[in-house]
Design an enzyme around this catalytic site. Structure first.
Site, PDB file in Angstrom:
ATOM      1  N   GLY A 217       0.821  -1.209   0.000  1.00 55.08           N
ATOM      2  CA  GLY A 217       0.000   0.000   0.000  1.00 55.08           C
ATOM      3  C   GLY A 217       0.848   1.248   0.000  1.00 55.08           C
ATOM      4  O   GLY A 217       2.043   1.205  -0.255  1.00 55.08           O
ATOM      5  N   ASN A 218       0.226   2.390   0.267  1.00 62.93           N
ATOM      6  CA  ASN A 218       0.970   3.651   0.369  1.00 62.93           C
ATOM      7  C   ASN A 218       0.301   4.542   1.408  1.00 62.93           C
ATOM      8  O   ASN A 218      -0.725   4.172   1.981  1.00 62.93           O
ATOM      9  CB  ASN A 218       1.064   4.335  -1.002  1.00 62.93           C
ATOM     10  CG  ASN A 218      -0.300   4.662  -1.552  1.00 62.93           C
ATOM     11  OD1 ASN A 218      -1.010   5.505  -1.014  1.00 62.93           O
ATOM     12  ND2 ASN A 218      -0.695   3.977  -2.628  1.00 62.93           N
ATOM     13  N   ALA A 219       0.860   5.722   1.623  1.00 60.90           N
ATOM     14  CA  ALA A 219       0.464   6.546   2.778  1.00 60.90           C
ATOM     15  C   ALA A 219      -0.693   7.498   2.487  1.00 60.90           C
ATOM     16  O   ALA A 219      -1.009   8.365   3.303  1.00 60.90           O
ATOM     17  CB  ALA A 219       1.672   7.350   3.253  1.00 60.90           C
TER      18      ALA A 219
END
Ligand code: PMT
Length: 417
Positions: A217-219
């Site tokens: 995933g990412n932020a």
């Protein structure tokens, strides 16, 4: 341009290690032309000398309800303020404010004002996550208090790190600027320029499963995409928001339909379903460029050693929209850490977008998860640099630009706007 020149800012400083940042904040606010009246709580005076703040502010620091020269300093300060900023805002002042307690000059001033209040919380992660603090913060959020942060990062004490770090002074000053920019502009009674328009917005970061419990995933928090969607809805559009996160949408914005997705493939399908029927698509989501082609159907066990994860490209949704668009305006974002404008201009061309919103996500208070952003709007007619400001304000500026593109397109195709 400064929106706070000549504004009276009461700056409340509470007791926490982040009190030292109030010095820089005072410098930024006075540098932008604001008249800053500082109040320090007894706790703040343990961390910061009064002389330092008095020297930089527009008036000497006040500390007491019982200052003999002014019998009711809290009403004078509260009534005269254009805005009150509390930085750092400790769990204690948040608790007092949320429960109507006024036992010192700052808490009394906060109750004696009708001015907007901007809170910049700072405390240890355990305190920030305590149910009592969560409840108090939610109450203040619901009442319309403005909040900047807290950020995630290093905290005081033994190298601790987590959520609770006070937002940087530049972000707090930007939030105060945005507040007055919003009050000055007609945002409170937004234009209805988008009435009758159908808009598609994406928000959040996709999650690509590795197994049933793990993902790549990412932020992305979805804040930017939600602000873009909410601003379009305020301007009268019917909005489909394809999102990987659940965030609150203001109750009055019933013209936003949220479609929840998790993966890039799901986002692709949801976007493809509505794209043909919209006038504008804004792709604010952080979409994974790769997905796992050998995702396990059961939880991968540690005993088997590090798994061999095989990746394959996802569909570039923005590029597909650029390829298949007919009359739609297609807007993408570019999240870059270097060569911002070169990369953004490259994306404008390669993805056949009409506008790219470029953010340098390596800069402080910009991009992922912050309440603020600093973007450059890149389109065929050139670049527009916008200042660091709230994501709501950034979204308004993006729509101001898109409205111009829509008007040009309508003029070119003969369709009335
Ligand atoms: O959500 P926040 O916490 O508020 O943070 C906001 C943000 C940093 C996520 C936002 O401002 C932002 O920059 N969004 C784009 C992030 C991104 O994926 O950038 P990119 O440069 O990798 O992609 C360029 C564009 O192509 C983006 O519009 C993206 O949505 C799109 N894309 C990318 C890959 C892919 N497979 N499909 C796409 O459509």
């Amino acid at each position: 341009m400064s929106y706070i020149a000549g504004r009276r800012v009461v700056l409340g400083v509470c007791g926490g290690i982040a009190a030292y940042k109030a010095v820089e904040l005072t410098r930024l606010l006075t540098g932008a032309g604001a008249h800053v009246s500082p109040i320090m709580t007894p706790g703040a005076q343990r961390f910061l000398g009064q002389t330092t703040l008095s020297a930089l502010a527009s008036e000497p620091v006040q500390t007491s309800l019982w200052d003999e020269s002014s019998p009711i300093p809290h009403t004078r300060l509260g009534q005269n303020a254009d805005v009150i900023v509390v930085a750092p805002a400790t769990a204690k002042i948040i608790g007092k404010l949320a429960n109507g307690i006024s036992d010192d000059l700052l808490s009394a001033t906060l109750l004696a004002t009708r001015a907007p209040v901007v809170l910049a919380p700072a405390m240890h992660t355990e305190m920030w996550e305590h149910p009592a603090v969560r409840l108090n913060v939610k109450r203040l959020d619901d009442w319309g208090f403005h909040r900047v942060g807290p950020d995630e990062g290093r905290l005081a004490g033994g190298g601790d790190s987590g959520v609770g770090r006070m937002a940087e002074p530049a972000a707090i000053a930007a939030a105060v600027q945005s507040l007055f920019a919003d009050l000055l502009s007609d945002d409170l009674a937004p234009s209805r320029e988008l009435a009758g328009r159908r808009i598609l917005v994406t928000a959040g970061g996709t999650r690509e499963p590795i197994d049933p419990v793990r993902f790549i995933g990412n932020a992305s928090s979805g804040k930017m995409g939600y602000e873009v969607a909410c601003e379009a809805a305020r301007r009268g559009a019917s909005v489909v928001l394809v999102s990987t996160v659940d965030r609150a949408v203001p109750g009055e914005l019933s013209n936003i339909d949220v479609v929840r997705v998790d993966t890039a493939d799901q986002m692709h399908r949801a976007v493809a379903e509505v794209f043909g029927a919209v006038d504008v698509a804004v792709m604010a989501a952080a979409v994974a460029d790769f997905k796992v082609s050998n995702a396990a159907s059961e939880k991968i066990k540690k005993a088997g050693g590090p798994p061999n994860i095989v990746l394959e490209p996802t569909v570039d949704i923005l590029a597909e929209l650029g390829r298949t668009k007919t009359t739609q305006i297609v807007v993408g974002f570019a999240a870059e850490t270097h060569s911002l404008l070169d990369n953004a201009r490259g994306k404008l061309v390669q993805k056949n977008a009409d506008l790219i919103v470029a953010n340098d996500v390596s800069a402080p208070n910009v991009g992922f998860h912050y309440d603020t952003n600093q973007v450059t709007l890149v389109d065929a007619s050139g670049d527009v640099d916008l200042p660091l400001m709230s994501k709501q304000r950034t979204a308004a500026a993006i729509w101001d630009r898109i409205e111009i593109l829509l008007a040009r397109r309508s003029a070119a195709t003969g369709r009335s706007t």
